[in-house]
Design a protein around this motif. Structure first.
Motif, PDB file in Angstrom:
ATOM      1  N   HIS A  94       0.804  -1.222   0.000  1.00 61.38           N
ATOM      2  CA  HIS A  94       0.000   0.000   0.000  1.00 61.38           C
ATOM      3  C   HIS A  94       0.844   1.283   0.000  1.00 61.38           C
ATOM      4  O   HIS A  94       0.528   2.249  -0.709  1.00 61.38           O
TER       5      HIS A  94
ATOM      6  N   HIS B 124       1.166   4.370  -3.147  1.00 63.77           N
ATOM      7  CA  HIS B 124       0.827   5.804  -3.136  1.00 63.77           C
ATOM      8  C   HIS B 124       1.632   6.564  -4.199  1.00 63.77           C
ATOM      9  O   HIS B 124       1.127   7.482  -4.834  1.00 63.77           O
TER      10      HIS B 124
ATOM     11  N   GLY C 211      -0.422   6.882   8.246  1.00 63.39           N
ATOM     12  CA  GLY C 211       0.383   5.831   8.870  1.00 63.39           C
ATOM     13  C   GLY C 211       1.862   5.910   8.518  1.00 63.39           C
ATOM     14  O   GLY C 211       2.678   5.224   9.139  1.00 63.39           O
TER      15      GLY C 211
ATOM     16  N   TYR D 142      -1.523  15.552  12.339  1.00 59.56           N
ATOM     17  CA  TYR D 142      -2.649  16.393  11.902  1.00 59.56           C
ATOM     18  C   TYR D 142      -3.929  15.945  12.593  1.00 59.56           C
ATOM     19  O   TYR D 142      -4.727  16.750  13.071  1.00 59.56           O
ATOM     20  N   ASP D 143      -4.145  14.629  12.628  1.00 61.01           N
ATOM     21  CA  ASP D 143      -5.379  14.103  13.216  1.00 61.01           C
ATOM     22  C   ASP D 143      -5.448  14.393  14.714  1.00 61.01           C
ATOM     23  O   ASP D 143      -6.510  14.711  15.247  1.00 61.01           O
TER      24      ASP D 143
ATOM     25  N   GLY E 163      -8.371  14.631  10.443  1.00 57.85           N
ATOM     26  CA  GLY E 163      -8.254  16.042  10.808  1.00 57.85           C
ATOM     27  C   GLY E 163      -7.514  16.927   9.832  1.00 57.85           C
ATOM     28  O   GLY E 163      -7.603  18.157   9.921  1.00 57.85           O
ATOM     29  N   GLY E 164      -6.762  16.317   8.913  1.00 51.32           N
ATOM     30  CA  GLY E 164      -5.933  17.113   8.003  1.00 51.32           C
ATOM     31  C   GLY E 164      -6.689  18.242   7.312  1.00 51.32           C
ATOM     32  O   GLY E 164      -6.311  19.418   7.434  1.00 51.32           O
ATOM     33  N   PRO E 165      -7.781  17.914   6.619  1.00 47.44           N
ATOM     34  CA  PRO E 165      -8.493  18.969   5.905  1.00 47.44           C
ATOM     35  C   PRO E 165      -9.011  20.085   6.831  1.00 47.44           C
ATOM     36  O   PRO E 165      -8.932  21.260   6.486  1.00 47.44           O
TER      37      PRO E 165
ATOM     38  N   GLU F 157      -6.070  22.332   7.954  1.00 49.68           N
ATOM     39  CA  GLU F 157      -5.604  23.199   6.854  1.00 49.68           C
ATOM     40  C   GLU F 157      -6.602  24.318   6.580  1.00 49.68           C
ATOM     41  O   GLU F 157      -6.213  25.442   6.276  1.00 49.68           O
TER      42      GLU F 157
ATOM     43  N   GLY G  83       0.307  10.316  -0.898  1.00 49.04           N
ATOM     44  CA  GLY G  83      -0.306   9.974   0.389  1.00 49.04           C
ATOM     45  C   GLY G  83      -1.259  11.091   0.805  1.00 49.04           C
ATOM     46  O   GLY G  83      -1.197  12.206   0.256  1.00 49.04           O
ATOM     47  N   GLY G  84      -2.132  10.805   1.773  1.00 49.76           N
ATOM     48  CA  GLY G  84      -3.189  11.730   2.163  1.00 49.76           C
ATOM     49  C   GLY G  84      -2.740  13.159   2.433  1.00 49.76           C
ATOM     50  O   GLY G  84      -3.409  14.117   2.040  1.00 49.76           O
ATOM     51  N   VAL G  85      -1.590  13.326   3.089  1.00 50.09           N
ATOM     52  CA  VAL G  85      -1.140  14.672   3.463  1.00 50.09           C
ATOM     53  C   VAL G  85      -0.675  15.467   2.229  1.00 50.09           C
ATOM     54  O   VAL G  85      -0.584  16.695   2.276  1.00 50.09           O
TER      55      VAL G  85
ATOM     56  N   PRO H 280      -2.560  22.091   1.009  1.00 51.39           N
ATOM     57  CA  PRO H 280      -2.134  23.254   0.221  1.00 51.39           C
ATOM     58  C   PRO H 280      -0.836  23.860   0.764  1.00 51.39           C
ATOM     59  O   PRO H 280      -0.014  24.372   0.000  1.00 51.39           O
TER      60      PRO H 280
ATOM     61  N   ASP I 267      -6.475   7.206  -0.061  1.00 53.98           N
ATOM     62  CA  ASP I 267      -6.494   5.807  -0.499  1.00 53.98           C
ATOM     63  C   ASP I 267      -7.482   5.553  -1.646  1.00 53.98           C
ATOM     64  O   ASP I 267      -8.608   6.019  -1.606  1.00 53.98           O
TER      65      ASP I 267
HETATM   66  O1  KG4 Z   1      -3.141   8.079   2.575  1.00 52.72           O
HETATM   67  P1  KG4 Z   1      -4.310   8.216   3.466  1.00 52.72           P
HETATM   68  O2  KG4 Z   1      -5.676   8.429   2.846  1.00 52.72           O
HETATM   69  O3  KG4 Z   1      -4.472   6.973   4.400  1.00 52.72           O
HETATM   70  C1  KG4 Z   1      -3.362   6.318   4.964  1.00 52.72           C
HETATM   71  O4  KG4 Z   1      -2.772   5.453   4.242  1.00 52.72           O
HETATM   72  O5  KG4 Z   1      -3.020   6.700   6.091  1.00 52.72           O
HETATM   73  O6  KG4 Z   1      -3.968   9.422   4.467  1.00 52.72           O
HETATM   74  C2  KG4 Z   1      -4.864   9.867   5.464  1.00 52.72           C
HETATM   75  C3  KG4 Z   1      -4.210  11.015   6.209  1.00 52.72           C
HETATM   76  C4  KG4 Z   1      -4.996  11.462   7.443  1.00 52.72           C
HETATM   77  O7  KG4 Z   1      -4.110  11.537   8.532  1.00 52.72           O
HETATM   78  C5  KG4 Z   1      -5.518  12.840   7.044  1.00 52.72           C
HETATM   79  O8  KG4 Z   1      -5.685  13.719   8.160  1.00 52.72           O
HETATM   80  C6  KG4 Z   1      -4.451  13.338   6.107  1.00 52.72           C
HETATM   81  O9  KG4 Z   1      -4.082  12.181   5.363  1.00 52.72           O
HETATM   82  N1  KG4 Z   1      -4.947  14.379   5.197  1.00 52.72           N
HETATM   83  C7  KG4 Z   1      -4.465  15.645   5.156  1.00 52.72           C
HETATM   84  C8  KG4 Z   1      -5.244  16.342   4.201  1.00 52.72           C
HETATM   85  N2  KG4 Z   1      -6.156  15.464   3.676  1.00 52.72           N
HETATM   86  C9  KG4 Z   1      -5.962  14.269   4.313  1.00 52.72           C
HETATM   87  N3  KG4 Z   1      -3.473  16.226   5.836  1.00 52.72           N
HETATM   88  C10 KG4 Z   1      -3.225  17.531   5.582  1.00 52.72           C
HETATM   89  N4  KG4 Z   1      -3.920  18.262   4.701  1.00 52.72           N
HETATM   90  C11 KG4 Z   1      -4.929  17.734   3.985  1.00 52.72           C
HETATM   91  N5  KG4 Z   1      -5.625  18.470   3.127  1.00 52.72           N
END
Ligand code: KG4
Ligand code: ZN
Length: 356
Positions: free
Chosen positions: A115, A119, A152, A180-181, A193-195, A198, A294-296, A300, A324
């Motif tokens: 996984h 990414h 993760g 972030y979370d 919590g990321g979105p 931000e 990856g999610g982060v 922006p 994901d």
């Molecule tokens: O890659 P992902 O969807 O799942 C994993 O494999 O972990 O990442 C999820 C992470 C979460 O911690 C979420 O808060 C963060 O990505 N995330 C963000 C944003 N969108 C999602 N962090 C910062 N800014 C964002 N816009």
């Protein structure tokens, strides 16, 4: 070389049940993602049992929808790819069982995908006729410097080729998405919590609170647990309380302005650490391209800071491909199929603790 190779990718490592069809490792034919996130919100994080149950309900409809959206039936699919780790055991199990069963039933070669590695492959998707995607015209070049930042994982990786890479550094404690979370939770916002952080940060003053950047032993390692604790202390001090004040009561005491300033100061510091190390690695290794995934990578602040620090433009996947999805799994599967053999479905097992 074979053309029009269509791979069905299946992803279920955390709270998203996802499936997608990708052609020739770059053309996105469908991308279906169903998240169980709303069911976890009340608990402040993903509950493994709820995620697994939701995958069981969703996996077949999601796969069917991915085939339908791509205009494919099983006869059009050349191979399958599935996430076998890392992730939540119960969640991975559902996707892997479904993939094994369908691969046997429809006699399709099956590829197992890591996984975290996958990414990066989201950045290789360069065309689609699906609406609402903004995709790069060119795929990234090797050698490739990859920064994988998710809930993760926080890893800086140098890829010489698809199947030849070296981890330059990684987090020694929390992942950046996890930080972030946790900060979002302190500020009263639900997972993920990321979105929210931000969004809050946009109206805040990032110079208001001085937060520490971690020092790590490894040149390219990261550390986020100290920053998270510093945010907690800052929030307690901001409302005039001592360090024993319970964190779950902070959100209702903090003003909107204090929350925004804390979010902005945190986001700037958390992202600076990523950008510092990515820029240093770029200088040292001079790769052909840089991929942030990856999610982060949806952040922006990360996109802005990275643009200011790297002499080349980094590749960021479309926002919908940052978190994901099955498309990154299908794309990783395509490159794997070029260099490796499919697995025996009877022998494939999940690996919740798989590392890169
Ligand atoms: O890659 P992902 O969807 O799942 C994993 O494999 O972990 O990442 C999820 C992470 C979460 O911690 C979420 O808060 C963060 O990505 N995330 C963000 C944003 N969108 C999602 N962090 C910062 N800014 C964002 N816009
Ligand atoms: Zn992920």
């Amino acid at each position: 070389m074979l053309r029009n190779v269509k791979i069905l990718g299946i992803e279920s490592s955390c709270d998203e049940t996802a499936a997608a069809v990708v052609e020739d490792g770059h053309k996105l034919l469908s991308n279906v993602v169903l998240s169980s996130i709303d069911q976890h919100k009340a608990y402040g994080g993903v509950v493994p049992e709820i995620a697994a149950r939701s995958h069981i309900e969703a996996i077949n409809p999601v796969i069917r929808q991915a085939l339908a959206d791509a205009g494919c039936n099983w006869g059009d699919i050349d191979a399958m790819a599935v996430t076998y780790g890392p992730g939540l055991g119960g969640s991975l199990f559902v996707g892997v069982m479904a993939a094994k069963t369908l691969a046997l039933l429809h006699k399709k070669p099956l590829h197992k995908v890591n996984h975290v590695e996958a990414h990066i492959y989201a950045a290789f998707i360069t065309s689609t006729s699906l609406p609402g995607y903004s995709l790069p015209e060119e795929k990234p070049e090797f050698p490739l410097l990859g920064l994988i930042v998710s809930g993760g994982h926080t890893q800086l990786v140098l890829f010489k080729a698809y199947d030849d890479y070296k981890i330059l550094g990684q987090t020694t404690d929390d992942a950046v998405g996890e930080a972030y979370d946790k900060v979002a939770k302190i500020l009263g916002y639900p997972y993920p919590g990321g979105p929210s952080v931000e969004k809050l940060a946009k109206s805040g003053n990032s110079g208001k609170y001085r937060l520490p950047k971690a020092r790590t032993e490894g040149k390219y390692d990261f550390s986020y647990s100290g920053l998270k604790t510093a945010v907690l202390r800052t929030a307690q001090e901001a409302i005039g309380e001592d360090h024993n004040f319970p964190s779950h009561l902070l959100a209702e005491k903090l003003t909107k302005e204090q929350k925004a300033d804390i979010a902005a100061s945190f986001s700037r510091t958390a992202i600076e650490a990523l950008v510092d190390k990515a820029a240093a690695a770029y200088e040292e290794f001079r790769p052909g391209s840089v991929v942030i995934a990856g999610g982060v990578s949806a952040s922006p602040e990360l996109r802005k800071q990275m643009a200011g620090r790297l002499p080349v433009e980094a590749h960021f996947p479309d926002i919908k491909l940052c978190t994901d999805n099955g498309a990154m799994i299908a794309t990783a599967g395509y490159y794997q199929a070029k260099t490796g053999k499919p697995v025996d479905p009877y022998l494939l097992d999940i690996k919740p603790n798989l590392s890169m």
